[in-house]
Design a protein around this motif. Sequence first.
Motif, PDB file in Angstrom:
ATOM      1  N   SER A   1     -67.232 -59.460  37.158  1.00  0.00           N
ATOM      2  CA  SER A   1     -67.842 -59.383  38.716  1.00  0.00           C
ATOM      3  C   SER A   1     -67.746 -60.730  39.362  1.00  0.00           C
ATOM      4  CB  SER A   1     -69.026 -59.195  38.901  1.00  0.00           C
ATOM      5  OG  SER A   1     -69.548 -57.919  38.576  1.00  0.00           O
ATOM      6  N   ARG A   2     -66.766 -61.617  39.265  1.00  0.00           N
ATOM      7  CA  ARG A   2     -66.798 -62.956  39.468  1.00  0.00           C
ATOM      8  C   ARG A   2     -65.707 -63.248  40.168  1.00  0.00           C
ATOM      9  NH1 ARG A   2     -68.659 -67.505  40.209  1.00  0.00           N
ATOM     10  NH2 ARG A   2     -67.357 -69.445  39.681  1.00  0.00           N
ATOM     11  N   ALA A   3     -64.028 -62.793  40.335  1.00  0.00           N
ATOM     12  CA  ALA A   3     -63.040 -63.629  41.020  1.00  0.00           C
ATOM     13  C   ALA A   3     -62.174 -61.356  41.615  1.00  0.00           C
ATOM     14  CB  ALA A   3     -61.622 -64.067  40.105  1.00  0.00           C
ATOM     15  N   ARG A   4     -62.414 -61.806  43.286  1.00  0.00           N
ATOM     16  CA  ARG A   4     -62.030 -60.365  43.802  1.00  0.00           C
ATOM     17  C   ARG A   4     -59.879 -60.420  43.166  1.00  0.00           C
ATOM     18  NH1 ARG A   4     -62.397 -62.080  50.068  1.00  0.00           N
ATOM     19  NH2 ARG A   4     -62.357 -64.341  48.615  1.00  0.00           N
ATOM     20  N   LEU A   5     -59.430 -59.554  42.565  1.00  0.00           N
ATOM     21  CA  LEU A   5     -58.327 -59.163  42.600  1.00  0.00           C
ATOM     22  C   LEU A   5     -57.431 -58.506  43.763  1.00  0.00           C
ATOM     23  CD1 LEU A   5     -56.435 -58.391  39.769  1.00  0.00           C
ATOM     24  CD2 LEU A   5     -57.623 -55.679  39.344  1.00  0.00           C
ATOM     25  N   TRP A   6     -56.799 -58.855  43.537  1.00  0.00           N
ATOM     26  CA  TRP A   6     -55.387 -58.815  44.600  1.00  0.00           C
ATOM     27  C   TRP A   6     -54.758 -58.316  43.493  1.00  0.00           C
ATOM     28  CZ3 TRP A   6     -55.672 -62.184  49.644  1.00  0.00           C
ATOM     29  CH2 TRP A   6     -56.792 -62.709  50.085  1.00  0.00           C
ATOM     30  N   ALA A   7     -52.273 -58.796  44.336  1.00  0.00           N
ATOM     31  CA  ALA A   7     -51.909 -58.101  43.834  1.00  0.00           C
ATOM     32  C   ALA A   7     -50.818 -59.196  44.688  1.00  0.00           C
ATOM     33  CB  ALA A   7     -51.500 -56.719  43.414  1.00  0.00           C
ATOM     34  N   ASP A   8     -50.266 -60.054  43.278  1.00  0.00           N
ATOM     35  CA  ASP A   8     -48.262 -60.408  44.149  1.00  0.00           C
ATOM     36  C   ASP A   8     -47.234 -59.692  43.489  1.00  0.00           C
ATOM     37  OD1 ASP A   8     -46.265 -62.190  44.270  1.00  0.00           O
ATOM     38  OD2 ASP A   8     -46.840 -63.706  42.936  1.00  0.00           O
ATOM     39  N   MET A   9     -46.941 -58.973  44.865  1.00  0.00           N
ATOM     40  CA  MET A   9     -45.601 -58.121  44.800  1.00  0.00           C
ATOM     41  C   MET A   9     -44.455 -58.182  44.747  1.00  0.00           C
ATOM     42  SD  MET A   9     -45.919 -53.981  46.352  1.00  0.00           S
ATOM     43  CE  MET A   9     -45.040 -54.756  47.879  1.00  0.00           C
ATOM     44  N   GLU A  10     -43.703 -58.043  44.167  1.00  0.00           N
ATOM     45  CA  GLU A  10     -42.451 -58.919  44.155  1.00  0.00           C
ATOM     46  C   GLU A  10     -41.600 -58.046  44.801  1.00  0.00           C
ATOM     47  OE1 GLU A  10     -42.621 -61.818  39.911  1.00  0.00           O
ATOM     48  OE2 GLU A  10     -41.747 -59.647  40.210  1.00  0.00           O
ATOM     49  N   LEU A  11     -40.293 -58.562  46.170  1.00  0.00           N
ATOM     50  CA  LEU A  11     -39.495 -58.055  46.875  1.00  0.00           C
ATOM     51  C   LEU A  11     -38.166 -58.055  46.274  1.00  0.00           C
ATOM     52  CD1 LEU A  11     -41.461 -58.566  50.615  1.00  0.00           C
ATOM     53  CD2 LEU A  11     -42.176 -56.588  48.754  1.00  0.00           C
ATOM     54  N   PHE A  12     -38.150 -59.018  45.626  1.00  0.00           N
ATOM     55  CA  PHE A  12     -37.304 -58.968  45.022  1.00  0.00           C
ATOM     56  C   PHE A  12     -36.359 -58.734  43.551  1.00  0.00           C
ATOM     57  CE2 PHE A  12     -39.346 -62.264  43.192  1.00  0.00           C
ATOM     58  CZ  PHE A  12     -38.790 -62.747  41.484  1.00  0.00           C
ATOM     59  N   TYR A  13     -34.823 -58.655  43.754  1.00  0.00           N
ATOM     60  CA  TYR A  13     -33.925 -58.538  42.272  1.00  0.00           C
ATOM     61  C   TYR A  13     -33.095 -59.827  42.034  1.00  0.00           C
ATOM     62  CZ  TYR A  13     -29.886 -56.161  44.393  1.00  0.00           C
ATOM     63  OH  TYR A  13     -28.966 -56.286  44.596  1.00  0.00           O
ATOM     64  N   PHE A  14     -32.932 -60.695  40.774  1.00  0.00           N
ATOM     65  CA  PHE A  14     -31.799 -61.261  40.599  1.00  0.00           C
ATOM     66  C   PHE A  14     -30.453 -60.393  41.023  1.00  0.00           C
ATOM     67  CE2 PHE A  14     -35.240 -63.103  37.616  1.00  0.00           C
ATOM     68  CZ  PHE A  14     -35.828 -64.112  38.721  1.00  0.00           C
ATOM     69  N   GLU A  15     -29.827 -61.652  41.617  1.00  0.00           N
ATOM     70  CA  GLU A  15     -28.166 -61.570  41.566  1.00  0.00           C
ATOM     71  C   GLU A  15     -27.606 -61.192  40.007  1.00  0.00           C
ATOM     72  OE1 GLU A  15     -24.852 -63.114  44.778  1.00  0.00           O
ATOM     73  OE2 GLU A  15     -26.661 -64.488  44.157  1.00  0.00           O
ATOM     74  N   ASN A  16     -27.776 -62.189  38.771  1.00  0.00           N
ATOM     75  CA  ASN A  16     -27.198 -61.884  38.013  1.00  0.00           C
ATOM     76  C   ASN A  16     -28.191 -61.045  36.988  1.00  0.00           C
ATOM     77  OD1 ASN A  16     -24.321 -62.417  38.858  1.00  0.00           O
ATOM     78  ND2 ASN A  16     -25.340 -64.686  39.364  1.00  0.00           N
ATOM     79  N   GLY A  17     -28.455 -60.241  37.155  1.00  0.00           N
ATOM     80  CA  GLY A  17     -29.681 -59.943  35.316  1.00  0.00           C
ATOM     81  C   GLY A  17     -30.893 -60.150  36.012  1.00  0.00           C
ATOM     82  N   ASN A  18     -31.182 -61.426  35.688  1.00  0.00           N
ATOM     83  CA  ASN A  18     -32.552 -62.253  35.110  1.00  0.00           C
ATOM     84  C   ASN A  18     -32.168 -63.503  34.805  1.00  0.00           C
ATOM     85  OD1 ASN A  18     -34.207 -59.860  33.409  1.00  0.00           O
ATOM     86  ND2 ASN A  18     -32.772 -60.822  31.497  1.00  0.00           N
ATOM     87  N   GLU A  19     -31.335 -63.407  36.164  1.00  0.00           N
ATOM     88  CA  GLU A  19     -30.974 -64.960  37.075  1.00  0.00           C
ATOM     89  C   GLU A  19     -30.222 -65.294  38.244  1.00  0.00           C
ATOM     90  OE1 GLU A  19     -28.632 -67.755  33.481  1.00  0.00           O
ATOM     91  OE2 GLU A  19     -27.334 -66.512  34.214  1.00  0.00           O
ATOM     92  N   GLY A  20     -30.319 -66.291  38.723  1.00  0.00           N
ATOM     93  CA  GLY A  20     -29.012 -66.636  39.863  1.00  0.00           C
ATOM     94  C   GLY A  20     -29.860 -66.040  41.249  1.00  0.00           C
TER      95      GLY A  20
END
Length: 339
Positions: free
Chosen positions: A254-273
Amino acid sequence: MLAFPGSMQATPDTVARSDFSVKLKPISGSWFEFQHSASEGGNWNSALAQFTADQWKRKVFEMKEIGMEYIVLMGVALDGKPFYPSKIASQIPMACEDPLEAILSAADECGIKFFVSNDFWGNLDAYTMMIDKEIRKRRFQSMEEITEKYGHHECFYGWYFPNEAQLQPYFIDECIEYVNACADFAQRLTPNCVNLIAPYFIKEARFDERFVRQLEKMNIDIIAYQDGVGVNHTSLDNSAKYYEILYKAHEKASRARLWADMELFYFENGNEGNLLPADFNKRIIHQMKNISPFVDKILCYQYIGIMNKPGTDIIAGHPDSLRLYEQYSKWYNQYKKIK
């Protein structure tokens, strides 16, 4: 700071998961950057550096047009150099003399609420910035300076503390100390402001007494957890169960409100770039579906560089950002009719 009773948390939906209209929450806001790290922002950094004050303002209006109610500024500085005219350090050269003033003025005009960052006054290592005394000194100096220069803006809704915290599966003590120190200082400067953080690695989330006690100890109003789909921390199939765990923990705390930070992207080279726009119909709509039952608001990372309205002179990003804008705009316009 304010405490929020469990009744203010979102209530999980019981509607069939095939409902793509009424029960889905739209994207209510976005993170916002003047410049991204060179290793990931290659598709838009050079264009943003050339934006005029008028172009920055129109970019904010563009976000409002597509339903954004909140903007979260990622950083007022990068590697210790500010984006605004400052007495603390020399300003990062950009075509616009004061891009922070430009976007806050635009937000005043169109009614967007702004969370203003208080960092990055050091390198991008979050742990170092949490504990380094010199960085802390510059951080607080900048908060005083920002309040003096920009605190009059009606859109100045709150502060964002951008040194990302990882659930391991709990917050480290240094993170709680950092958050509370920032919150206490912010409250003295701007008593009515709301504060926000955006932790990551939600797949480690726990619903237990230790985590609930940590939430109770943190002087924070809103926690917008990163869904981790874009950075491959979280599989698309599993994000819902992690947000359900977080929902239960926040409801009990019963403290902080719960929001989301939704990621719209993907990496160009797997896990980087470079960061590239994901497809709305193939992926993002499913992220929204997983998140919506458990949070009050969905914010995204991020509109800048990843979504662009076609036919303008303020396009900064990969060509697929135009497609994503059109896809989401089509869905959002249908949502407004049904809402």
